[in-house]
Design an enzyme around this catalytic site. Structure first.
Site, PDB file in Angstrom:
ATOM      1  N   LYS A  44      47.525  67.304 113.551  1.00  0.00           N
ATOM      2  CA  LYS A  44      47.127  66.005 114.114  1.00  0.00           C
ATOM      3  C   LYS A  44      46.415  65.161 113.054  1.00  0.00           C
ATOM      4  CE  LYS A  44      46.956  67.904 118.776  1.00  0.00           C
ATOM      5  NZ  LYS A  44      46.163  68.422 119.898  1.00  0.00           N
ATOM      6  N   GLN A  67      40.171  70.002 121.441  1.00  0.00           N
ATOM      7  CA  GLN A  67      41.335  70.884 121.459  1.00  0.00           C
ATOM      8  C   GLN A  67      41.153  72.001 122.488  1.00  0.00           C
ATOM      9  OE1 GLN A  67      44.089  70.214 119.635  1.00  0.00           O
ATOM     10  NE2 GLN A  67      45.184  71.999 120.382  1.00  0.00           N
ATOM     11  N   ASP A  84      43.515  62.141 125.008  1.00  0.00           N
ATOM     12  CA  ASP A  84      44.335  63.209 125.597  1.00  0.00           C
ATOM     13  C   ASP A  84      44.640  62.947 127.070  1.00  0.00           C
ATOM     14  OD1 ASP A  84      45.334  65.356 124.094  1.00  0.00           O
ATOM     15  OD2 ASP A  84      43.337  66.207 123.831  1.00  0.00           O
TER      16      ASP A  84
HETATM   17  N1  GUN Z   1      46.092  72.497 123.486  1.00  0.00           N
HETATM   18  C1  GUN Z   1      47.432  72.581 123.657  1.00  0.00           C
HETATM   19  N2  GUN Z   1      47.978  71.347 123.735  1.00  0.00           N
HETATM   20  C2  GUN Z   1      46.962  70.465 123.648  1.00  0.00           C
HETATM   21  C3  GUN Z   1      46.891  69.046 123.668  1.00  0.00           C
HETATM   22  O1  GUN Z   1      47.888  68.318 123.802  1.00  0.00           O
HETATM   23  N3  GUN Z   1      45.642  68.519 123.539  1.00  0.00           N
HETATM   24  C4  GUN Z   1      44.542  69.300 123.414  1.00  0.00           C
HETATM   25  N4  GUN Z   1      43.365  68.688 123.319  1.00  0.00           N
HETATM   26  N5  GUN Z   1      44.578  70.609 123.393  1.00  0.00           N
HETATM   27  C5  GUN Z   1      45.783  71.186 123.507  1.00  0.00           C
END
Ligand code: GUN
Length: 288
Positions: A57, A101, A124
């Site tokens: 990311k 995350q 998110d």
């Molecule tokens: N863990 C797995 N997929 C995601 C996501 O799209 N965002 C976040 N914050 N954690 C994740």
């Protein structure tokens, strides 16, 4: 025997096109504000998948001209310490978006932390306000990145959804649940069935799907007998096989010949998720 080879839903290509379109918005913001868009990422612990995805990311953000900062707390950190960091970010006008995350140490911890993020910075879309907006079809909220990316990918290939039966396996906060809301919205009008680990007769249900979306986190859960001819299959799985290679939730070599379309792993949903995250960061910039 079906000799028609399936079409690949190329997430890498569609994500690339979305990012190219987004680039001018990043540049316009930087020009207008005299600074880059900025988002802050946080994790608790060193879960290898979380470390890997956060790196990806940040790398994509850098490529797009978006600044990112990262905070890492050790496992065992009290929720209140993490909340304090998020509270500082909420009040910092130079931070446009915040991402924590998943997974966090427990479901309760996760709920507490997700709730601490300001809904206007929640790129998110996991805050209850944004989930609620999705449920109410209020377009001012943030839509979670993986569901948004899956819909974008299906739209890019003109896959018919209105009145069609979409079966989702998995009811997670991150994928299955918001995806169900998105696909049954009046903007999409799909008929949605959400299955999960307690669902009985799973194969009977999946065989009725026009579009089957699998987000169960279980390698090769979907076998060829679970899919009718010409189904569109979207595989959200990101598992490691015995050799450490990335594999999805679908037994791709066996299932693909039955499908009209199928996503590869890697190169399907994963790149779409990251592209939609970049879009959500830019949406957060526009909120100002
Ligand atoms: N863990 C797995 N997929 C995601 C996501 O799209 N965002 C976040 N914050 N954690 C994740």
């Amino acid at each position: 025997m079906n000799l028609v080879s399936p079409q690949i839903l190329d997430g890498q290509r569609i994500a690339g096109e979305s990012l190219t379109k987004l680039q001018s918005s990043v540049e316009a913001f930087t020009e207008r504000m005299g600074r880059k868009p900025k988002f802050a990422l946080l994790r608790v612990g060193e879960n290898p998948a979380s470390v890997f995805y956060m790196r990806r990311k940040c790398a994509m953000a850098e490529k797009m001209g978006i600044e990112s900062i990262v905070a890492v707390f050790p496992v065992g950190t009290p929720q209140e310490f993490v909340e304090e960091e998020i509270s500082n970010w909420n009040g910092d006008p130079s931070i446009d978006g915040i991402l924590v995350q998943a997974p966090l140490p427990s479901a309760e911890y996760q709920r507490f932390i997700f709730n601490a993020i300001h809904p206007g910075k929640d790129v998110d879309g996991f805050h209850p306000v944004n989930m609620g907006k999705l449920a109410c079809e209020d377009p001012s909220g943030f839509v979670p990145c993986t569901p948004k990316g899956i819909l974008r990918l299906l739209r890019a290939y003109d896959i018919p959804l209105e009145g069609h039966h979409v079966v989702i396996i998995g009811r997670s906060l991150i994928v299955g649940r918001p995806l169900g809301l998105l696909l049954q919205s009046r903007a999409v009008n799909a008929t949605v069935t959400v299955c999960h680990s307690q669902s009985r007769n799973l194969a009977e249900i999946t065989r009725t799907a026009d579009v089957l979306i699998v987000a169960a986190g279980q390698a090769k859960l979907v076998t060829v007998d679970m899919v009718k001819e010409r189904t569109v299959v979207v595989d959200v799985g990101q598992n490691r096989d015995k050799n450490g290679s990335l594999c999805g939730d679908v037994d791709f070599p066996a299932v693909a010949p039955r499908c009209a379309y199928i996503t590869p792993v890697p190169g399907g949903v994963g790149p779409m998720t990251i592209a939609m995250l970049m879009e959500n960061v830019i949406q957060a910039c526009a909120v100002k």
